[in-house]
Design an enzyme around this catalytic site. Structure first.
Site, PDB file in Angstrom:
ATOM      1  N   SER A 191       0.815  -0.907  -0.232  1.00 53.22           N
ATOM      2  CA  SER A 191      -0.142   0.245   0.107  1.00 53.22           C
ATOM      3  C   SER A 191       1.408   1.426   0.275  1.00 53.22           C
ATOM      4  CB  SER A 191      -0.841  -0.117   1.058  1.00 53.22           C
ATOM      5  OG  SER A 191      -1.579   1.588   2.035  1.00 53.22           O
ATOM      6  N   TYR A 203      -2.192  -0.810  10.703  1.00 51.20           N
ATOM      7  CA  TYR A 203      -2.153  -1.510   9.294  1.00 51.20           C
ATOM      8  C   TYR A 203      -0.558  -0.704   8.589  1.00 51.20           C
ATOM      9  CZ  TYR A 203      -4.077  -1.375   3.823  1.00 51.20           C
ATOM     10  OH  TYR A 203      -4.111  -1.721   3.076  1.00 51.20           O
TER      11      TYR A 203
END
Lengths: 259, 259
Positions: free
Chosen positions: B164, B176
């Protein structure tokens, strides 16, 4: 002429005043909690801060390490045993720190505890060794930080997370880099989230220093052991020759691999 | 004049030949294993590669997801249920892939499965949610990769890890970012370690795309839930007002926090 002299003297005192302001005062009231004080950086820092007059709360993994440290330091320094992979151990240490610092809060938290399991390729390293590095170096840092944060906030203190140059450049030793990259991300995010409380977070990224972690003989032994324990299909794939080449070039193992 | 024309035509055919060489041929013999095909990127990729004629081995978390996918694709595509947080599930899926690909090996492995638990501050998020992100997004990727690697090596294949933009910039959502930073480190190291086997590793770093993961209404709900479940001392420290401000500015929650 006199005007210049006056300006010069004024400037001198201004600089002097500014320099003095940078120095932390009332060290004897400041509590610092450091993890991993059994050896290496943590041990050195605990002894140095103690010598400077700060109130060091030193967490060691073993009671033996704690005892040795107490023997080398003043009565101000106090120790607790802490295993950063165990939530109940972290909770107990937090309670212990809370009782010590009281309303003053924790002026400094240093997340220093870390391990480096055998220096091998990702594919050789067994899952347990890999996971242990994550648990100590990354999850341990996160949990200790979040657990101590209310105490640090009370003192508008600072947190120092010991990462590594391997937290910036994925160089070698997969699991170690993964854990240190995580520490960087966590520190960067938390820094912004709690800055309005007046709490600062710093990251230290040491390069190659001679601590127990970088003991060459020991690393070589553990690397051999890891190769010995590797599954048969790994040995066949890489081959003894490949391992021997790495063995010989161990000093430059990361570099060789990098180039 | 004729010389120029000949050179031009020659150049055209050279370029044409070069372009053709870049195109992967014999797609019908190439097996690709993709994790997280229930929805989002994984689901889209599985359907697209299937439409292009590749042999897609799609791993879904749920049997329901697998069934839906099979209903939308050709008979070539086959599915397996896989929970990347469970070693025995990974081992079973690896055996299943092995039986399918045989001596040809696995041409492509796409580690796409990932989760994003509530978008909150590090201090609000409970330990379980935090650890789940690490288990799926990071440890899952590592274990699946190492387990499938022998099959990928046989085909001199490629591995694609879906990271990401939050794997490069620690922007918001602590856990995350931590997991995605880890994926970057792991991929970079393994790439060098296995390049001499002819296996390539790529990282994909998507920005903001409309998948289930970035569903705004759902994220808002989960953020509220997370605040509701936060310990009393966290609520008192941050205050309802702080939460409301974040709630309102949810769209720019990360940006607000970043600035």
């Amino acid at each position: 002429m006199w005007l210049y002299l006056a300006a010069f003297v004024g400037l001198y005192y201004l600089l002097h005043w500014y320099r003095e302001r940078q120095v932390v005062s009332h060290l004897q009231d400041k509590y610092v909690f450091i993890t991993g004080c059994d050896s290496g950086f943590g041990n050195l820092l605990a002894r140095q801060l103690d010598a400077r007059g700060l109130r060091v709360l030193a967490a060691c993994l073993t009671e033996k390490g704690a005892e040795q440290l107490r023997g080398q330091t003043s009565d101000r320094l106090e120790t607790v045993t802490l295993d950063v992979t165990k939530m109940e151990s972290i909770a107990a240490a937090t309670q212990w720190v809370k009782e010590h610092v009281g309303d003053r809060g924790l002026w400094g938290l240093v997340n220093n505890a870390g391990i480096l399991t055998p220096i091998t390729l990702c594919e050789w390293l067994n899952t347990e060794d890999s996971m242990n590095m994550l648990k100590v170096n990354l999850i341990g840092v996160i949990q200790v930080t979040l657990s101590m944060l209310p105490l640090v906030r009370r003192a508008r203190g600072r947190i120092v997370n010991v990462s590594s140059i391997l937290g910036r450049v994925a160089f070698f030793v997969g699991g170690y880099c993964v854990s240190k990259y995580g520490v960087e991300a966590f520190s960067d995010i938390l820094r912004r989230e709690i800055q309005h409380f007046g709490v600062k977070i710093s990251i230290v990224e040491p390069g190659y220093f001679r601590t127990g972690m970088t003991n060459m003989t020991q690393s070589l032994e553990r690397m051999k052991q890891s190769w010995k324990e590797a599954p048969k299909h790994i040995k066949e794939t890489y081959g003894q020759q490949y391992f021997d080449a790495r063995d010989r070039s161990f000093v430059g193992v990361g570099f060789v691999n990098f180039l």
